[in-house]
Design a protein around this motif. Sequence first.
Motif, short mmCIF file in Angstrom:
data_model
loop_
_atom_site.label_atom_id
_atom_site.label_comp_id
_atom_site.label_asym_id
_atom_site.label_seq_id
_atom_site.Cartn_x
_atom_site.Cartn_y
_atom_site.Cartn_z
N HIS A 1 -51.63 -45.73 37.61
CA HIS A 1 -52.26 -44.46 37.20
C HIS A 1 -52.98 -43.79 38.38
CE1 HIS A 1 -51.38 -44.54 32.92
NE2 HIS A 1 -51.70 -45.83 32.89
N GLU A 2 -53.57 -44.58 39.27
CA GLU A 2 -54.21 -44.00 40.45
C GLU A 2 -53.17 -43.37 41.37
OE1 GLU A 2 -56.42 -47.10 42.25
OE2 GLU A 2 -57.92 -47.21 40.64
N ALA A 3 -52.03 -44.00 41.50
CA ALA A 3 -50.96 -43.44 42.33
C ALA A 3 -50.43 -42.14 41.74
CB ALA A 3 -49.83 -44.45 42.48
N LEU A 4 -50.27 -42.10 40.44
CA LEU A 4 -49.79 -40.89 39.78
C LEU A 4 -50.78 -39.74 39.91
CD1 LEU A 4 -48.17 -42.38 36.55
CD2 LEU A 4 -47.00 -41.35 38.50
N ASP A 5 -52.08 -40.05 39.97
CA ASP A 5 -53.09 -39.01 40.14
C ASP A 5 -52.99 -38.35 41.51
OD1 ASP A 5 -54.05 -39.48 37.62
OD2 ASP A 5 -55.65 -40.84 38.27
N VAL A 6 -52.50 -39.10 42.50
CA VAL A 6 -52.40 -38.58 43.87
C VAL A 6 -51.10 -37.83 44.10
CG1 VAL A 6 -52.36 -39.22 46.32
CG2 VAL A 6 -53.89 -40.41 44.74
N VAL A 7 -50.02 -38.29 43.47
CA VAL A 7 -48.70 -37.69 43.68
C VAL A 7 -48.63 -36.32 43.04
CG1 VAL A 7 -46.24 -37.94 43.20
CG2 VAL A 7 -47.59 -39.93 43.84
N ASP A 8 -48.03 -35.36 43.78
CA ASP A 8 -47.83 -34.02 43.26
C ASP A 8 -46.59 -34.03 42.36
OD1 ASP A 8 -47.73 -31.36 42.70
OD2 ASP A 8 -47.16 -30.71 44.72
N ALA A 9 -46.81 -34.20 41.07
CA ALA A 9 -45.71 -34.30 40.11
C ALA A 9 -45.58 -33.04 39.28
CB ALA A 9 -45.91 -35.51 39.21
N ASP A 10 -45.99 -31.90 39.83
CA ASP A 10 -45.94 -30.65 39.10
C ASP A 10 -44.49 -30.32 38.73
OD1 ASP A 10 -46.79 -28.28 37.95
OD2 ASP A 10 -46.53 -27.15 39.80
N GLY A 11 -44.24 -30.10 37.45
CA GLY A 11 -42.90 -29.75 36.99
C GLY A 11 -42.03 -30.93 36.66
N ALA A 12 -42.50 -32.16 36.91
CA ALA A 12 -41.71 -33.35 36.62
C ALA A 12 -42.14 -33.95 35.29
CB ALA A 12 -41.86 -34.38 37.72
#
Length: 303
Positions: A166-177
């Motif tokens: 969850h911490e990794a997902l908070d950092v990754v720019d996953a806009d639109g995914a």
Amino acid sequence: MKYIPDLLHGRSATALTAAYLCIAAASAVAVDLAVASTIGVAGGWTPTRLVGDWLLVAGSGGLLYGAVTHHRQRAETARRNLETSNQQIQVLSRVFRHNVRNDLNVIQGYTDLLADRIDDERSRECLETVRETTDDIVEISEKLRVIEDASPERPDGRVDLVAAVHEALDVVDADGAALTVETPSEAWIRADDTVEFPIREVFENAVTHNDGATRRVTATIRENGTTTCLEVIDNGPGIPPDEREVLQAEEETPLSHASSIGLWLVKWMCETQGGTVRFDATDDGTTVRLRFESASPPATPTR
């Protein structure tokens, strides 16, 4: 209590050969006397009977001396080559991380200044390309720093893999995914905090290098007794077969190499955590599995 390899380690070839000759010569005498006693001819035993045995012992001792000397020379040459390679890597890493990065910062600064003074669209596109390229190189230098600073020793701590994901997902720019995460409430593994880097890299690859109309990424954590696996599936173009072969062979050549340091970061950082990584790619996307040693959860402090 010392084991035999511990006693032999560091001994010179001369010392090892001398010890062998003493033991072998004494053993030859003991065996001949035992045989003579058994067949009832001990009284007729003479030292001349041992000449053949001692010649054999001397010959084998010479072979032992030569083999040990050759092995030690090869080991010393390998050690010097390894030290030289490590020094070269350290110098290249320092030059790339500091000198080259400083130059890139200068390029980025002048690029920003030029962007404010240029009006035509074509020139702005060229400057944007320069900016993106320098940003990519700076990002590579950061990944090299992570790899260089990683400890080669296996960690003795424990990390909640669910929280790390969850911490990794908070950092990754996953806009639109479209992200789907299926995990238990917690899953403790034998690792330290640096495990976040390969996890983040896997998610960044799954999102950034996905050119599908609808980018889909699914992350699943499964516990299997002694191991815990993080599986990340995306519907992107997949890792080319030649790059997967490079990672499996653990060797790059001018004609066969990975296009990014990121895949190596995932592999190396997982292995330093005592884990493994597996890449599977099909026409439908890529599946990455990071497998770690399971750990018991920390004891809840009592009041």
